[in-house]
Design a protein around this motif. Structure first.
Motif, PDB file in Angstrom:
ATOM      1  N   TYR A 109     -41.920   8.356 -56.091  1.00  0.00           N
ATOM      2  CA  TYR A 109     -40.914   8.936 -55.202  1.00  0.00           C
ATOM      3  C   TYR A 109     -39.742   9.551 -55.965  1.00  0.00           C
ATOM      4  O   TYR A 109     -38.591   9.478 -55.531  1.00  0.00           O
ATOM      5  N   ILE A 110     -40.024  10.200 -57.127  1.00  0.00           N
ATOM      6  CA  ILE A 110     -38.947  10.752 -57.944  1.00  0.00           C
ATOM      7  C   ILE A 110     -38.698  12.230 -57.654  1.00  0.00           C
ATOM      8  O   ILE A 110     -37.576  12.711 -57.753  1.00  0.00           O
ATOM      9  N   PHE A 111     -39.748  12.979 -57.286  1.00  0.00           N
ATOM     10  CA  PHE A 111     -39.588  14.395 -56.987  1.00  0.00           C
ATOM     11  C   PHE A 111     -39.725  14.607 -55.475  1.00  0.00           C
ATOM     12  O   PHE A 111     -40.785  14.343 -54.905  1.00  0.00           O
ATOM     13  N   PRO A 112     -38.685  15.102 -54.814  1.00  0.00           N
ATOM     14  CA  PRO A 112     -38.772  15.301 -53.373  1.00  0.00           C
ATOM     15  C   PRO A 112     -39.600  16.520 -52.974  1.00  0.00           C
ATOM     16  O   PRO A 112     -40.027  16.631 -51.823  1.00  0.00           O
ATOM     17  N   ASP A 113     -39.804  17.450 -53.913  1.00  0.00           N
ATOM     18  CA  ASP A 113     -40.569  18.654 -53.592  1.00  0.00           C
ATOM     19  C   ASP A 113     -41.083  19.285 -54.884  1.00  0.00           C
ATOM     20  O   ASP A 113     -40.725  18.874 -55.992  1.00  0.00           O
ATOM     21  N   HIS A 114     -41.936  20.303 -54.718  1.00  0.00           N
ATOM     22  CA  HIS A 114     -42.527  20.976 -55.873  1.00  0.00           C
ATOM     23  C   HIS A 114     -41.470  21.660 -56.744  1.00  0.00           C
ATOM     24  O   HIS A 114     -41.556  21.632 -57.974  1.00  0.00           O
ATOM     25  N   TYR A 235     -45.943  12.551 -57.816  1.00  0.00           N
ATOM     26  CA  TYR A 235     -46.244  13.958 -58.093  1.00  0.00           C
ATOM     27  C   TYR A 235     -47.157  13.955 -59.315  1.00  0.00           C
ATOM     28  O   TYR A 235     -46.722  13.807 -60.445  1.00  0.00           O
ATOM     29  N   SER A 236     -48.457  14.076 -59.059  1.00  0.00           N
ATOM     30  CA  SER A 236     -49.437  13.924 -60.127  1.00  0.00           C
ATOM     31  C   SER A 236     -49.621  15.219 -60.908  1.00  0.00           C
ATOM     32  O   SER A 236     -49.459  16.313 -60.363  1.00  0.00           O
ATOM     33  N   LEU A 237     -49.985  15.057 -62.178  1.00  0.00           N
ATOM     34  CA  LEU A 237     -50.029  16.205 -63.079  1.00  0.00           C
ATOM     35  C   LEU A 237     -51.398  16.421 -63.712  1.00  0.00           C
ATOM     36  O   LEU A 237     -52.156  15.479 -63.946  1.00  0.00           O
ATOM     37  N   HIS A 238     -51.671  17.676 -63.999  1.00  0.00           N
ATOM     38  CA  HIS A 238     -52.664  18.069 -64.983  1.00  0.00           C
ATOM     39  C   HIS A 238     -51.894  18.701 -66.143  1.00  0.00           C
ATOM     40  O   HIS A 238     -50.886  19.370 -65.918  1.00  0.00           O
ATOM     41  N   ALA A 239     -52.370  18.491 -67.340  1.00  0.00           N
ATOM     42  CA  ALA A 239     -51.736  19.114 -68.498  1.00  0.00           C
ATOM     43  C   ALA A 239     -52.744  20.002 -69.213  1.00  0.00           C
ATOM     44  O   ALA A 239     -53.903  19.629 -69.390  1.00  0.00           O
TER      45      ALA A 239
END
Length: 338
Positions: A109-114, A235-239
């Motif tokens: 819950y750290i990023f509220p949006d993209h 907010y999951s990532l691909h690198a």
């Protein structure tokens, strides 16, 4: 005389062909979504391939291996380090197996949006983090892209409050931080590799899982999951990763091509995944799932339990520095957008 000229000509042609072949650098590129243009990773890979080969006049031959054809994420990352693989687009949980600080992005819950996430990842924090990863692992992080905002799904009942998680067996990525996240909310966590997840859900080995809508649809997880809660906990990532030894062996022109073309790929990847994130309720409902969208107050209840527990786990496993820097960068990005 004619015979000698023919032999000389043949030799020169053969030599020229051999030299051209020797000058061509093969860039094997793997990712973990199906090899279809409707999949964000593959659409991005195809764009990267064309961009690099056009920009370098073919001095780099990009060869794409979708759907994990070259092995799982751990195998790919080891290949990048050893030089047996040149490039891979890997999810956050997989990267954490070789660079544990990547777990910091699982802080819930750290990023509220993209937009907030992009400011942090494309800014000073993202660059500092990538530099530190390269120095420790020999793997160069070229760009951050979306793996989808992660939500909870299960086959038992709707999840509206943290109390609804109690008693559920939930699949998580093979990373301790995701175990902490799920267990802080009262569920039991099972670390299962992505390739084994559909079978584990279908067989009832676990009741549920947490993933973004792109991955839920790509693996047809909706077939065994009736309920979805769009809480957006991570907010999951691909690198986009490349072996640093390979990269440093490129010419300046080739490096510039890689750097610019990966931005094009990243943006395609982000745009496609973000579009699915923003239409998650519609997409999952049409797939036959019962979808619940928590209120701001309900999400706050999840945050109040999960974030302190995961922060404590992260500070114990990777130290407080990256946690503090990410929290500060996220707060700054939010303040600048208001």
């Amino acid at each position: 005389m004619f015979r000698k000229l023919m032999l000389l000509t043949t030799a020169l042609v053969t030599l020229g062909t051999s030299m051209a072949a020797a000058e061509t650098k093969v860039l094997k590129y793997t990712h973990y979504q199906p090899g279809r243009p409707d999949q964000p990773k593959h659409a991005a890979a195809l764009a990267f391939e064309k961009c690099v080969e056009d920009t370098t006049d073919g001095s780099i031959d990009v060869q794409i291996f979708p759907a994990g054809q070259l092995g799982n994420a751990t195998t790919a990352l080891e290949g990048l380090r050893l030089g047996t693989l040149e490039m891979a687009v890997v999810h956050d949980g997989g990267i954490s197996s070789v660079y544990r600080p990547f777990d910091v992005f699982a802080l819930p819950y750290i990023f509220p949006d993209h937009e907030t996430a992009y400011k942090v990842l494309d800014g000073a924090f993202g660059k500092e983090f990538a530099d530190a990863m390269r120095e420790e692992t020999g793997i160069r992080l070229l760009a951050y892209a979306d793996n989808g905002i992660r939500h909870f799904t299960n086959s038992k009942h709707p999840i509206k409050t943290p109390g609804d998680m109690k008693g559920l067996k939930m699949r998580v990525q093979p990373a301790p931080v995701f175990i902490s996240l799920v267990e802080s909310l009262g569920a039991s966590a099972s670390a299962i590799d992505w390739a084994e997840l559909p079978a584990a859900l279908a067989q009832g080995t676990v009741d549920g899982q947490e993933n973004g809508v792109t991955n839920i649809m790509a693996a047809s997880l909706y077939q065994s999951q009736k309920y979805a809660t769009l809480d957006g906990h991570v907010y999951s990532l691909h690198a986009y990763l490349i072996g640093d030894t390979f990269y440093e062996g490129l010419t300046d022109v080739e490096k510039k091509a890689i750097d610019s073309c990966v931005v094009q790929a990243r943006d395609i990847h982000r745009d496609m995944t973000r579009a699915q994130d923003l239409s998650a309720q519609k997409v999952l409902t049409e797939a036959g799932m019962e979808v619940y969208v928590p209120t701001a107050e309900e999400i706050a209840a999840f945050r109040d339990i999960a974030q302190p527990a995961v922060q404590k786990q992260l500070e114990g496993s990777i130290g407080a520095e990256w946690v503090s820097k990410l929290l500060k960068a996220a707060a700054g990005a939010q303040a600048n957008s208001q």
